[in-house]
Design a protein around this motif. Structure first.
Motif, PDB file in Angstrom:
ATOM      1  N   ASP A  74     -23.062 -12.287 -21.866  1.00  0.00           N
ATOM      2  CA  ASP A  74     -21.852 -11.576 -22.280  1.00  0.00           C
ATOM      3  C   ASP A  74     -21.715 -10.228 -21.584  1.00  0.00           C
ATOM      4  OD1 ASP A  74     -21.069 -13.632 -23.948  1.00  0.00           O
ATOM      5  OD2 ASP A  74     -21.971 -12.739 -25.734  1.00  0.00           O
ATOM      6  N   THR A  98     -20.523  -8.406 -15.735  1.00  0.00           N
ATOM      7  CA  THR A  98     -19.207  -7.912 -15.336  1.00  0.00           C
ATOM      8  C   THR A  98     -18.529  -8.924 -14.418  1.00  0.00           C
ATOM      9  OG1 THR A  98     -20.022  -6.785 -13.355  1.00  0.00           O
ATOM     10  CG2 THR A  98     -20.048  -5.531 -15.439  1.00  0.00           C
ATOM     11  N   PRO A  99     -17.203  -8.869 -14.325  1.00  0.00           N
ATOM     12  CA  PRO A  99     -16.507  -9.749 -13.373  1.00  0.00           C
ATOM     13  C   PRO A  99     -17.009  -9.551 -11.940  1.00  0.00           C
ATOM     14  CG  PRO A  99     -14.940  -8.775 -14.889  1.00  0.00           C
ATOM     15  CD  PRO A  99     -16.270  -8.093 -15.139  1.00  0.00           C
ATOM     16  N   ILE A 110     -20.250 -11.532 -11.469  1.00  0.00           N
ATOM     17  CA  ILE A 110     -19.970 -12.967 -11.377  1.00  0.00           C
ATOM     18  C   ILE A 110     -19.395 -13.301 -10.005  1.00  0.00           C
ATOM     19  CG2 ILE A 110     -18.574 -14.853 -12.332  1.00  0.00           C
ATOM     20  CD1 ILE A 110     -18.830 -13.319 -15.072  1.00  0.00           C
ATOM     21  N   GLN A 111     -18.471 -12.472  -9.520  1.00  0.00           N
ATOM     22  CA  GLN A 111     -17.876 -12.680  -8.197  1.00  0.00           C
ATOM     23  C   GLN A 111     -18.937 -12.602  -7.100  1.00  0.00           C
ATOM     24  OE1 GLN A 111     -14.847 -13.664  -7.420  1.00  0.00           O
ATOM     25  NE2 GLN A 111     -15.308 -13.619  -5.251  1.00  0.00           N
ATOM     26  N   TYR A 169     -14.845 -20.164 -14.779  1.00  0.00           N
ATOM     27  CA  TYR A 169     -14.549 -20.148 -16.212  1.00  0.00           C
ATOM     28  C   TYR A 169     -14.546 -18.702 -16.689  1.00  0.00           C
ATOM     29  CZ  TYR A 169     -16.259 -24.879 -15.439  1.00  0.00           C
ATOM     30  OH  TYR A 169     -16.467 -26.124 -14.937  1.00  0.00           O
ATOM     31  N   ASP A 170     -13.494 -18.316 -17.406  1.00  0.00           N
ATOM     32  CA  ASP A 170     -13.456 -16.953 -17.925  1.00  0.00           C
ATOM     33  C   ASP A 170     -12.781 -16.860 -19.286  1.00  0.00           C
ATOM     34  OD1 ASP A 170     -10.814 -17.328 -17.214  1.00  0.00           O
ATOM     35  OD2 ASP A 170     -10.788 -15.785 -15.674  1.00  0.00           O
ATOM     36  N   LYS A 192     -18.301 -17.210 -19.596  1.00  0.00           N
ATOM     37  CA  LYS A 192     -18.274 -16.552 -18.296  1.00  0.00           C
ATOM     38  C   LYS A 192     -19.123 -17.387 -17.361  1.00  0.00           C
ATOM     39  CE  LYS A 192     -18.031 -11.738 -19.844  1.00  0.00           C
ATOM     40  NZ  LYS A 192     -18.714 -10.431 -19.754  1.00  0.00           N
ATOM     41  N   GLY A 193     -18.532 -17.886 -16.287  1.00  0.00           N
ATOM     42  CA  GLY A 193     -19.328 -18.649 -15.346  1.00  0.00           C
ATOM     43  C   GLY A 193     -18.502 -19.432 -14.367  1.00  0.00           C
TER      44      GLY A 193
END
Length: 76
Positions: A11, A14-15, A18-19, A36-37, A41-42
């Motif tokens: 959780d 951060t975006p 993930i990027q 997936y957001d 998150k993934g």
């Protein structure tokens, strides 16, 4: 050889983190298929075996919560 996986993040990820992992998968010969957001998150991706081993070995110090094989889910 590569396999298909779903990478789920903690959780607190951060975006941007993930990027970065999605870009790392691509730059190491893999391909991101779906991001997936909404509820998690993934992303799902095809990941080459060598890079998968690298991800697995760095799980304790990363924002990744779990890496699972991607597959079809059915209900009865």
């Amino acid at each position: 050889m590569s396999g298909k996986y779903i990478i789920m993040f903690k959780d607190s990820a951060t975006p941007e983190q993930i990027q970065k992992y999605a870009q790392d998968v691509s730059s190491n010969g893999g391909a991101v298929h779906q991001v997936y957001d909404a509820s998690i998150k993934g992303f799902s991706a095809s990941i080459p075996d060598a890079y998968f081993q690298q991800l697995q070995s760095s799980l304790t110090d990363s924002p990744i919560a779990v890496i699972e094989p991607d597959g079809v889910v059915t209900t009865q």
